[in-house]
Design an enzyme around this catalytic site. Structure first.
Site, PDB file in Angstrom:
ATOM      1  N   HIS A 108       0.872  -1.180   0.000  1.00 24.25           N
ATOM      2  CA  HIS A 108       0.000   0.000   0.000  1.00 24.25           C
ATOM      3  C   HIS A 108       0.909   1.229   0.000  1.00 24.25           C
ATOM      4  CE1 HIS A 108      -2.763   2.980   1.825  1.00 24.25           C
ATOM      5  NE2 HIS A 108      -3.741   2.213   1.383  1.00 24.25           N
ATOM      6  N   ASP A 118       3.213  -4.793   7.898  1.00 20.43           N
ATOM      7  CA  ASP A 118       2.001  -3.984   7.788  1.00 20.43           C
ATOM      8  C   ASP A 118       0.808  -4.940   7.894  1.00 20.43           C
ATOM      9  OD1 ASP A 118      -0.200  -2.586   7.005  1.00 20.43           O
ATOM     10  OD2 ASP A 118       0.669  -1.760   5.173  1.00 20.43           O
ATOM     11  N   GLN A 173      -4.331  -5.337   6.787  1.00 13.58           N
ATOM     12  CA  GLN A 173      -5.320  -6.247   6.195  1.00 13.58           C
ATOM     13  C   GLN A 173      -5.240  -7.661   6.758  1.00 13.58           C
ATOM     14  OE1 GLN A 173      -7.694  -5.132   4.375  1.00 13.58           O
ATOM     15  NE2 GLN A 173      -6.934  -3.186   3.602  1.00 13.58           N
ATOM     16  N   LYS A 195     -10.366  -0.876  10.535  1.00 12.15           N
ATOM     17  CA  LYS A 195     -10.570  -2.054   9.678  1.00 12.15           C
ATOM     18  C   LYS A 195     -10.906  -3.279  10.536  1.00 12.15           C
ATOM     19  CE  LYS A 195      -7.158  -0.348   6.355  1.00 12.15           C
ATOM     20  NZ  LYS A 195      -7.856   0.234   5.229  1.00 12.15           N
ATOM     21  N   CYS A 230      -4.759   2.618  -3.720  1.00 12.60           N
ATOM     22  CA  CYS A 230      -3.508   3.096  -3.111  1.00 12.60           C
ATOM     23  C   CYS A 230      -2.403   2.059  -3.232  1.00 12.60           C
ATOM     24  CB  CYS A 230      -3.699   3.479  -1.638  1.00 12.60           C
ATOM     25  SG  CYS A 230      -4.806   4.858  -1.428  1.00 12.60           S
TER      26      CYS A 230
END
Ligand code: 7TS
Length: 424
Positions: free
Chosen positions: A137, A214, A217, A240, A378
């Site tokens: 991202h 990261d 997600q 999220k 993104c």
């Protein structure tokens, strides 16, 4: 323990999961958009909030509103307790060793910027290298690029193949004596790939290179254990994970966080201040300058409680079967092209429709009450890899249903008919 249904209402899947019961927790899902029931398939952008989270945020403002860590009065004590309880919930959620390793920030983006500034600026020098992957991202590209520009350092990129999996052969891992950090996404937000991050972490650690994961997600979809993974930093966003916006988490190994200078200066991050010298506070407060997002952190604590009450061990197989169903349905139509076929994935699916620009698909679906995301997500390097400028992306949460996927496919067929007639 998961919240398994024990009554035999319609809509109960073979897994014993009562999705209709779960949906009642999400007030927003009851509404109509353009006269049609809302079908929300944009969960990778942000997930909807259960009333348990909304009430926790409300309760803070209705009953406990106060600043933290400073007051001896009851409201301040209550607010501080709720804030620090949430830190403990996060610690348990990702199985960090200590509460000192949990820093509250604005979201994944701020967490990465914090590491780029506090770790990067003191560790990275001219000609050094930072390794990323080709499926990051922008939040996990731009902060490193800014750092490299300032320091005269360089980015190296782990490539991916046609399926959308990283090429992780030894030759494709661009580690060397100048590598100062690896920053890698756990899960691609554009095509859903779950990366084999343990393999990368192990290879990096053989050379004593720290690894930032990261987790924006991954945290919402399956259990993450930072000690088992061995990563040095792990970041995620509360919104999220069914929590409020404006709150997220940086996990960092204590030994690394201790060595890093503060990211921002201000109240709460100090022990003592004179005009001659400031002594910084201990972890985690050293990185939490100023009044934090107290209501947001409290809401994130409630979101973690909620996810536990549903049960990640229930969420994962339900989302997996729903994703499989969506993939099968979409693959039925030759005019729908799925983008990426990763070996392992979460419930994020990118596709394009022959002859219709993704933005037009998105607009037509909106008329049917269906929310998907269209664009580059993104992640422009991912789009470039597949030779596209944009895709349509659906991203499922555990409150989505097979009926909603059927409605999506029906609406796509309708869009296709409209566009074929226009072209005739
Ligand atoms: N990393 C990944 C993998 C993401 O998917 C996102 C947001 C971020 C970082 C940044 O998170 P933030 O909460 O700090 O903004 N992803 C998306 C998306 O896919 N659509 O909207 C936001």
């Amino acid at each position: 323990m998961g919240r398994v249904n024990n009554h035999s209402a319609a809509g109960v899947t073979a897994l014993g999961w009562d999705v209709w019961n779960i949906r009642r927790d999400f007030p927003i899902l009851k509404q109509k958009i353009h006269g049609k029931p809302l079908i929300y398939l944009d969960n990778a952008a942000t997930a909807q909030k259960p009333h348990q989270v909304i009430e926790a945020v409300n309760r803070f403002y209705l009953e406990d509103c106060s600043n933290i860590h400073r007051g001896v009065h009851t409201l301040s004590e209550r607010a501080t307790k709720a804030y620090e309880n949430a830190r403990e919930k996060v610690r348990q959620f990702i199985n960090a060793k200590s509460n000192k390793e949990i820093i509250f920030v604005r979201g994944a983006t701020e967490a990465i910027n914090l590491v780029a500034q506090a770790f990067g600026r003191t560790t990275v020098g001219a000609m050094d290298e930072i390794v990323l992957s080709s499926m990051e991202h922008h939040s996990n590209i731009v902060p490193w690029q800014m750092l490299c520009e300032e320091k005269g350092a360089h980015l190296r990129v782990i490539p991916m193949n046609e399926e959308g999996d990283l090429n992780l052969d030894k030759v494709n891992l661009p580690f060397n004596e100048r590598t100062k950090l690896v920053a890698l996404t756990h899960v691609s937000n554009a095509i859903g790939t779950i990366n084999p991050i343990r393999k990368v972490i192990e290879a990096a650690h053989l050379r004593n290179i720290p690894v930032l994961i990261d987790g924006a997600q991954s945290a919402p979809h399956f259990r993450v254990d930072v000690q088992q993974l061995g990563c040095d930093f792990y970041v995620f966003s509360g919104h999220k994970l069914y929590g409020p916006t404006g709150v997220g988490v940086l996990y960092g190994k204590q030994s690394l966080l201790e060595r890093m200078p503060p990211y921002q200066g201000g109240g709460d991050m100090i022990r003592s201040v004179t005009f001659e010298k400031t002594v910084f506070n201990e972890l985690p407060y050293k990185f939490e300058a100023g009044t934090p997002n107290i209501s947001g952190v409290t809401g994130l604590g409630a979101a973690i409680d909620y996810v536990h009450s549903v049960g990640l061990e229930q969420i994962e197989p339900y989302e997996r079967s729903l994703t499989q169903y969506a993939l099968e349905q979409l693959a039925t139509y030759p005019w729908i092209r799925l983008i990426g076929r990763p070996r392992e994935r979460v419930s994020v699916i990118s596709f394009v429709v022959d002859g219709i620009h993704p933005h037009d698909v998105g607009t037509i679906l909106d008329q049917e009450g269906i929310a998907i995301r269209t664009g580059h997500h993104c992640a422009q390097p991912v789009m470039e890899h597949f030779g596209l400028s944009a895709t349509c992306r659906l991203s499922l949460a555990f409150y989505n249903t097979r009926e909603e996927i059927d409605a999506l496919v029906g609406a796509l067929k309708k869009a296709r008919e409209v566009f074929s007639n226009d072209g005739a």
